[in-house]
Design a protein around this motif. Sequence first.
Motif, short mmCIF file in Angstrom:
data_model
loop_
_atom_site.label_atom_id
_atom_site.label_comp_id
_atom_site.label_asym_id
_atom_site.label_seq_id
_atom_site.Cartn_x
_atom_site.Cartn_y
_atom_site.Cartn_z
N SER A 179 0.85 -1.19 0.00
CA SER A 179 0.00 0.00 0.00
C SER A 179 0.88 1.24 0.00
CB SER A 179 -0.93 0.02 1.22
OG SER A 179 -0.23 0.46 2.37
N GLU A 180 0.31 2.36 -0.45
CA GLU A 180 1.08 3.59 -0.49
C GLU A 180 1.50 4.03 0.90
OE1 GLU A 180 -0.91 6.61 -2.64
OE2 GLU A 180 -0.95 5.52 -4.54
N VAL A 181 0.61 3.79 1.88
CA VAL A 181 0.95 4.16 3.26
C VAL A 181 2.15 3.35 3.74
CG1 VAL A 181 0.15 4.20 5.65
CG2 VAL A 181 -1.39 4.90 3.80
N LEU A 182 2.09 2.02 3.52
CA LEU A 182 3.18 1.16 3.97
C LEU A 182 4.45 1.39 3.19
CD1 LEU A 182 1.34 -2.23 4.57
CD2 LEU A 182 1.87 -0.46 6.22
N GLU A 183 4.35 1.84 1.92
CA GLU A 183 5.55 2.08 1.13
C GLU A 183 6.45 3.13 1.77
OE1 GLU A 183 6.98 0.74 -1.27
OE2 GLU A 183 5.55 -0.50 -2.33
N ARG A 184 5.86 4.00 2.61
CA ARG A 184 6.65 5.05 3.25
C ARG A 184 7.26 4.59 4.56
NH1 ARG A 184 2.06 7.97 1.59
NH2 ARG A 184 1.28 8.13 3.70
N SER A 185 7.02 3.35 4.94
CA SER A 185 7.51 2.88 6.23
C SER A 185 8.87 2.21 6.08
CB SER A 185 6.52 1.88 6.85
OG SER A 185 6.59 0.64 6.21
N SER A 186 9.61 2.18 7.18
CA SER A 186 10.80 1.35 7.26
C SER A 186 10.35 -0.08 7.51
CB SER A 186 11.71 1.84 8.38
OG SER A 186 12.10 3.18 8.14
N THR A 187 11.21 -1.05 7.19
CA THR A 187 10.81 -2.46 7.29
C THR A 187 11.81 -3.23 8.14
OG1 THR A 187 9.97 -2.25 5.03
CG2 THR A 187 10.05 -4.46 5.99
N ASN A 188 11.30 -3.92 9.16
CA ASN A 188 12.12 -4.77 10.02
C ASN A 188 11.85 -6.23 9.70
OD1 ASN A 188 12.66 -2.40 11.29
ND2 ASN A 188 11.76 -2.95 13.25
N PHE A 189 12.90 -7.01 9.50
CA PHE A 189 12.77 -8.45 9.31
C PHE A 189 13.34 -9.11 10.55
CE2 PHE A 189 12.89 -6.48 5.18
CZ PHE A 189 11.90 -7.14 4.48
N VAL A 190 12.51 -9.90 11.23
CA VAL A 190 12.84 -10.36 12.59
C VAL A 190 12.68 -11.87 12.70
CG1 VAL A 190 12.42 -9.97 15.04
CG2 VAL A 190 11.88 -8.16 13.40
N VAL A 191 13.63 -12.48 13.41
CA VAL A 191 13.58 -13.92 13.69
C VAL A 191 13.62 -14.11 15.21
CG1 VAL A 191 14.83 -16.10 13.51
CG2 VAL A 191 14.68 -14.59 11.53
#
Length: 323
Positions: free
Chosen positions: A198-210
């Motif tokens: 989504s356009e809103v989420l496109e502006r977010s940073s992304t964390n990949f977590v284990v």
Amino acid sequence: MVDPLSNDVPVSLAGASFARVTAGAVPFLISTAATVSEAEAQWLCDGSAGLGAAGVITVSQQGDSVGANTGAWHCVLTGASGAPVPELEPDAALAVAAYLDEAGQLGAGTRLEFGSGEEYVVSRSRGNYKVAGVRWSFAFPQQAQAEASDGTVQAEGVPVARPCLTMTVGAPVSVVALADVSELDRLRLDGRGPQLDSEVLERSSTNFVVPHDPLVDRGIAAVSMRFYHAHDALAGNSGDTASISMAGRRLSREYGSSVAAAVAGSVAFQYWAGSGRDIAEGWAVNQPSALVGVRLEPGSASNASGTAQATGPARVIAKIQLR
């Protein structure tokens, strides 16, 4: 004192002094002088012409706390673009704590004021620094409660799109759970970076977590993560903030932080694993550049917003006077 690029220093900055301070792997320039202008911040943060930094922080002691090692300091963060950043990101707060500590002006409850009356409380903590008052909230609370996710993320090295949970920790952060450490290692964060739906989420940073196995041991939950900052192509190209190069490059990292990433990851896994209950007294978040400790306020597992405190490394690495 270091005297860099003496022939190229803007006239308005001649004689100015700065401390270069890193929080995790993020560099800041800190000064007690007046707030820098847009052009001055751009030059200072430019790694080819100036000093190279994520931003410039100016601090001033407030009211009757002058001369004491407690009380309040007003902080103004100017980003690499020259624009003011209204919310002091948590990494910047840790950097200011290290700066004040070296000057002998950090107490057990030193307040850092910013914006319109908001504040953090910073202190020393077992060789690191602690920042309390880090605020978080779910970006889409009704969807988070109903589905435990609010979108999907596709990233190179991950075979299928994964659900994410998004929250605001100063700026939007989307958290994605991966299956195991090998999948985290295979993740590629160069090129165009993760794709959110989504356009809103496109502006977010992304964390990949284990999550570690077991997730909780003796009251402490442990996870490992890598993160991509949507507003910082340099951090994205490296896949972690530890390998950002200064030479000939301008850092534009005005949003997102390793502390914000750690808080977001802790909140998400608390929500996913807790079933409405708090599952740990604290969180140990392993990142490529630092180990960040997080404590969430009681009840966070069932709330849509709250505050946290985080502990991480910061140090003064140079004092610079421009000539």
